[in-house]
Design a protein around this motif. Structure first.
Motif, PDB file in Angstrom:
ATOM      1  N   ALA A 179       0.875  -1.176   0.000  1.00 49.88           N
ATOM      2  CA  ALA A 179       0.000   0.000   0.000  1.00 49.88           C
ATOM      3  C   ALA A 179       0.908   1.220   0.000  1.00 49.88           C
ATOM      4  O   ALA A 179       1.851   1.287   0.805  1.00 49.88           O
ATOM      5  CB  ALA A 179      -0.898   0.002   1.238  1.00 49.88           C
TER       6      ALA A 179
ATOM      7  N   TRP B 293      -0.240   5.762   7.900  1.00 49.25           N
ATOM      8  CA  TRP B 293      -1.651   6.160   7.974  1.00 49.25           C
ATOM      9  C   TRP B 293      -2.330   5.419   9.124  1.00 49.25           C
ATOM     10  O   TRP B 293      -1.850   4.385   9.587  1.00 49.25           O
ATOM     11  CB  TRP B 293      -2.369   5.849   6.643  1.00 49.25           C
ATOM     12  CG  TRP B 293      -1.943   4.552   6.032  1.00 49.25           C
ATOM     13  CD1 TRP B 293      -2.385   3.295   6.352  1.00 49.25           C
ATOM     14  CD2 TRP B 293      -0.955   4.386   5.000  1.00 49.25           C
ATOM     15  NE1 TRP B 293      -1.736   2.361   5.593  1.00 49.25           N
ATOM     16  CE2 TRP B 293      -0.856   3.003   4.750  1.00 49.25           C
ATOM     17  CE3 TRP B 293      -0.149   5.270   4.266  1.00 49.25           C
ATOM     18  CZ2 TRP B 293       0.019   2.482   3.798  1.00 49.25           C
ATOM     19  CZ3 TRP B 293       0.721   4.734   3.315  1.00 49.25           C
ATOM     20  CH2 TRP B 293       0.791   3.366   3.090  1.00 49.25           C
TER      21      TRP B 293
ATOM     22  N   GLY C 113      11.205  -8.455   4.922  1.00 38.52           N
ATOM     23  CA  GLY C 113      12.468  -8.043   5.522  1.00 38.52           C
ATOM     24  C   GLY C 113      12.359  -8.058   7.045  1.00 38.52           C
ATOM     25  O   GLY C 113      11.256  -8.008   7.603  1.00 38.52           O
TER      26      GLY C 113
ATOM     27  N   LYS D  47      12.868  -5.773   9.248  1.00 41.76           N
ATOM     28  CA  LYS D  47      12.198  -4.634   9.900  1.00 41.76           C
ATOM     29  C   LYS D  47      10.681  -4.733   9.756  1.00 41.76           C
ATOM     30  O   LYS D  47       9.942  -4.307  10.651  1.00 41.76           O
ATOM     31  CB  LYS D  47      12.714  -3.315   9.329  1.00 41.76           C
ATOM     32  CG  LYS D  47      14.160  -3.042   9.711  1.00 41.76           C
ATOM     33  CD  LYS D  47      14.640  -1.706   9.175  1.00 41.76           C
ATOM     34  CE  LYS D  47      16.123  -1.540   9.419  1.00 41.76           C
ATOM     35  NZ  LYS D  47      16.663  -0.355   8.716  1.00 41.76           N
TER      36      LYS D  47
ATOM     37  N   SER E 261      20.314 -10.532   7.047  1.00 48.97           N
ATOM     38  CA  SER E 261      21.694 -10.956   6.766  1.00 48.97           C
ATOM     39  C   SER E 261      22.283 -11.720   7.950  1.00 48.97           C
ATOM     40  O   SER E 261      23.223 -12.494   7.792  1.00 48.97           O
ATOM     41  CB  SER E 261      22.568  -9.741   6.423  1.00 48.97           C
ATOM     42  OG  SER E 261      22.486  -8.803   7.470  1.00 48.97           O
TER      43      SER E 261
ATOM     44  N   SER F 261      10.892  -1.772   1.926  1.00 49.07           N
ATOM     45  CA  SER F 261      11.469  -1.148   0.754  1.00 49.07           C
ATOM     46  C   SER F 261      12.606  -1.972   0.149  1.00 49.07           C
ATOM     47  O   SER F 261      12.652  -2.211  -1.059  1.00 49.07           O
ATOM     48  CB  SER F 261      11.984   0.222   1.168  1.00 49.07           C
ATOM     49  OG  SER F 261      12.413   0.919   0.063  1.00 49.07           O
TER      50      SER F 261
HETATM   51  N1  LIG Z   1       2.804   0.115   3.174  1.00 48.17           N
HETATM   52  C1  LIG Z   1       3.147  -1.155   3.067  1.00 48.17           C
HETATM   53  O1  LIG Z   1       2.540  -1.914   2.293  1.00 48.17           O
HETATM   54  C2  LIG Z   1       4.296  -1.683   3.878  1.00 48.17           C
HETATM   55  C3  LIG Z   1       4.675  -3.030   3.765  1.00 48.17           C
HETATM   56  C4  LIG Z   1       5.748  -3.484   4.520  1.00 48.17           C
HETATM   57  C5  LIG Z   1       6.437  -2.621   5.358  1.00 48.17           C
HETATM   58  N2  LIG Z   1       6.038  -1.337   5.432  1.00 48.17           N
HETATM   59  C6  LIG Z   1       6.775  -0.385   6.279  1.00 48.17           C
HETATM   60  O2  LIG Z   1       8.103  -0.318   5.797  1.00 48.17           O
HETATM   61  C7  LIG Z   1       9.000  -0.123   6.898  1.00 48.17           C
HETATM   62  C8  LIG Z   1       9.988  -1.273   6.957  1.00 48.17           C
HETATM   63  O3  LIG Z   1      10.622  -1.381   5.708  1.00 48.17           O
HETATM   64  P1  LIG Z   1      12.200  -1.201   5.510  1.00 48.17           P
HETATM   65  O4  LIG Z   1      12.442  -1.018   4.063  1.00 48.17           O
HETATM   66  O5  LIG Z   1      12.696  -0.158   6.451  1.00 48.17           O
HETATM   67  O6  LIG Z   1      12.783  -2.583   6.044  1.00 48.17           O
HETATM   68  P2  LIG Z   1      12.593  -4.112   5.555  1.00 48.17           P
HETATM   69  O7  LIG Z   1      12.834  -4.241   4.101  1.00 48.17           O
HETATM   70  O8  LIG Z   1      11.342  -4.657   6.097  1.00 48.17           O
HETATM   71  O9  LIG Z   1      13.772  -4.763   6.381  1.00 48.17           O
HETATM   72  C9  LIG Z   1      15.093  -4.397   6.097  1.00 48.17           C
HETATM   73  C10 LIG Z   1      15.991  -5.467   6.645  1.00 48.17           C
HETATM   74  O10 LIG Z   1      15.662  -6.722   6.045  1.00 48.17           O
HETATM   75  C11 LIG Z   1      16.856  -7.429   5.727  1.00 48.17           C
HETATM   76  N3  LIG Z   1      16.960  -7.492   4.264  1.00 48.17           N
HETATM   77  C12 LIG Z   1      16.208  -6.825   3.361  1.00 48.17           C
HETATM   78  N4  LIG Z   1      16.554  -7.156   2.114  1.00 48.17           N
HETATM   79  C13 LIG Z   1      17.547  -8.074   2.235  1.00 48.17           C
HETATM   80  C14 LIG Z   1      18.316  -8.817   1.308  1.00 48.17           C
HETATM   81  N5  LIG Z   1      18.090  -8.688  -0.027  1.00 48.17           N
HETATM   82  N6  LIG Z   1      19.263  -9.674   1.779  1.00 48.17           N
HETATM   83  C15 LIG Z   1      19.464  -9.824   3.111  1.00 48.17           C
HETATM   84  N7  LIG Z   1      18.765  -9.138   4.054  1.00 48.17           N
HETATM   85  C16 LIG Z   1      17.821  -8.281   3.606  1.00 48.17           C
HETATM   86  C17 LIG Z   1      17.972  -6.661   6.391  1.00 48.17           C
HETATM   87  O11 LIG Z   1      17.967  -7.138   7.716  1.00 48.17           O
HETATM   88  P3  LIG Z   1      19.281  -7.134   8.654  1.00 48.17           P
HETATM   89  O12 LIG Z   1      19.554  -5.699   8.955  1.00 48.17           O
HETATM   90  O13 LIG Z   1      18.836  -7.922   9.858  1.00 48.17           O
HETATM   91  O14 LIG Z   1      20.363  -7.801   7.862  1.00 48.17           O
HETATM   92  C18 LIG Z   1      17.464  -5.228   6.323  1.00 48.17           C
HETATM   93  O15 LIG Z   1      18.058  -4.365   7.281  1.00 48.17           O
HETATM   94  C19 LIG Z   1       8.119  -0.025   8.133  1.00 48.17           C
HETATM   95  O16 LIG Z   1       7.813   1.345   8.355  1.00 48.17           O
HETATM   96  C20 LIG Z   1       6.889  -0.787   7.723  1.00 48.17           C
HETATM   97  O17 LIG Z   1       5.730  -0.399   8.466  1.00 48.17           O
HETATM   98  C21 LIG Z   1       4.986  -0.844   4.717  1.00 48.17           C
END
Ligand SMILES: NC(=O)c1ccc[n+]([C@@H]2O[C@H](COP(=O)([O-])OP(=O)(O)OC[C@H]3O[C@@H](n4cnc5c(N)ncnc54)[C@H](OP(=O)(O)O)[C@@H]3O)[C@@H](O)[C@H]2O)c1
Length: 233
Positions: free
Chosen positions: A22, A37, A69, A71, A93, A153
């Motif tokens: 979203a 939101w 991911g 987070k 990772s 992301s």
């Molecule tokens: N609106 C929506 O539909 C939606 C959906 C999902 C999330 N969100 C929001 O997005 C935010 C979180 O997203 P984000 O981008 O900050 O974090 P994320 O992608 O959820 O997590 C990032 C972590 O995931 C791991 N990671 C991601 N890609 C990787 C890869 N290719 N290989 C190895 N490890 C990988 C790493 O963990 P390590 O640091 O442990 O290595 C990285 O630090 C929150 O605010 C959440 O509420 C929104």
């Protein structure tokens, strides 16, 4: 006469991936580790139904997988994780999750992998025949149906770079919020078009999600949103 060794069987192709997200029109998806939101109950219910519903005519016991991911995993309140009736895969990772003992992760319905590719390969094996690699039944995976990338992301970015990412279920939020995390591609912008992304019809969306949608444009409180699907060949 020398005989050539039999050719190793080709592994099955990696399954298609569906991103589900979203986002605001500025592509905002997150703020301070949570959603920007206020809770949109009907949108969250749509996410739950769609990610839980296995493909039509799947073998009994089939479950979809949600890949996220680290987070995004941490953004789910502990009482709601793992997301029920789906195989939860967390990419980190470090290969481990705070508060979850590695040997207990599968028992708790979570698979931890160190890359998206490893996640997909692990699920592909289970999707073929049910995974018995962990031995006893409680830790093995069921047959896998659809594979959803549920964020955030960095995982969306990694998925969009894989040719198996064929579909995006996008809920467009028609209101702007302060965001610090963004979807990495404007599907309807120049780059999205260049990379082959095309918005599908409502009927194609309904066929994929497996339900009728009265109106893709919806409103909850003062927030308008639209359920969309994009595909690439
Ligand atoms: N609106 C929506 O539909 C939606 C959906 C999902 C999330 N969100 C929001 O997005 C935010 C979180 O997203 P984000 O981008 O900050 O974090 P994320 O992608 O959820 O997590 C990032 C972590 O995931 C791991 N990671 C991601 N890609 C990787 C890869 N290719 N290989 C190895 N490890 C990988 C790493 O963990 P390590 O640091 O442990 O290595 C990285 O630090 C929150 O605010 C959440 O509420 C929104």
């Amino acid at each position: 006469m020398s005989t050539a060794p039999p050719a190793a069987p080709m592994p099955p192709p990696r399954p298609h991936l569906t991103l589900i997200v979203a986002a605001t029109q500025n592509l905002g998806i997150g703020k301070n580790g949570t959603l920007p939101w206020p809770s949109l109950k009907s949108e969250m219910a749509y996410f739950a139904r769609v990610t839980k519903r296995p493909p039509h005519a799947s073998p009994p016991g089939t479950k979809n997988a949600v890949i996220m991911g680290r987070k995004t995993w941490e953004s789910i309140p502990p009482k709601f994780r793992p997301l029920k009736d789906r195989v939860n895969v967390v990419v980190t990772s470090s290969g481990r999750l705070a508060g979850v003992k590695p040997e207990k992760a599968r028992e708790q319905g979570v698979v931890v992998t160190t890359s998206l590719e490893e996640a997909v390969d692990c699920l592909r094996a289970a999707g073929e025949k049910g995974d018995k690699s962990m031995g006893d039944a409680p830790t093995s995976l069921p047959p896998i149906g659809k594979l959803f990338i549920i964020g955030g992301s960095s995982l969306y970015r990694a998925a969009l770079d894989l040719p198996q990412a064929k579909r995006v279920l996008l809920t467009k939020i028609y209101k702007e919020y302060d965001c610090d995390t963004f979807f990495p591609l404007d599907l309807e912008g120049e780059e999205g078009k260049r990379r082959g992304w095309v918005k599908t019809s409502k009927q194609e969306l309904e066929e994929f999600v497996g339900e009728d949608i009265e109106d893709t444009r919806m409103k909850e409180g003062d927030v308008e949103f639209e359920l969309c699907m994009f595909e690439r060949g």
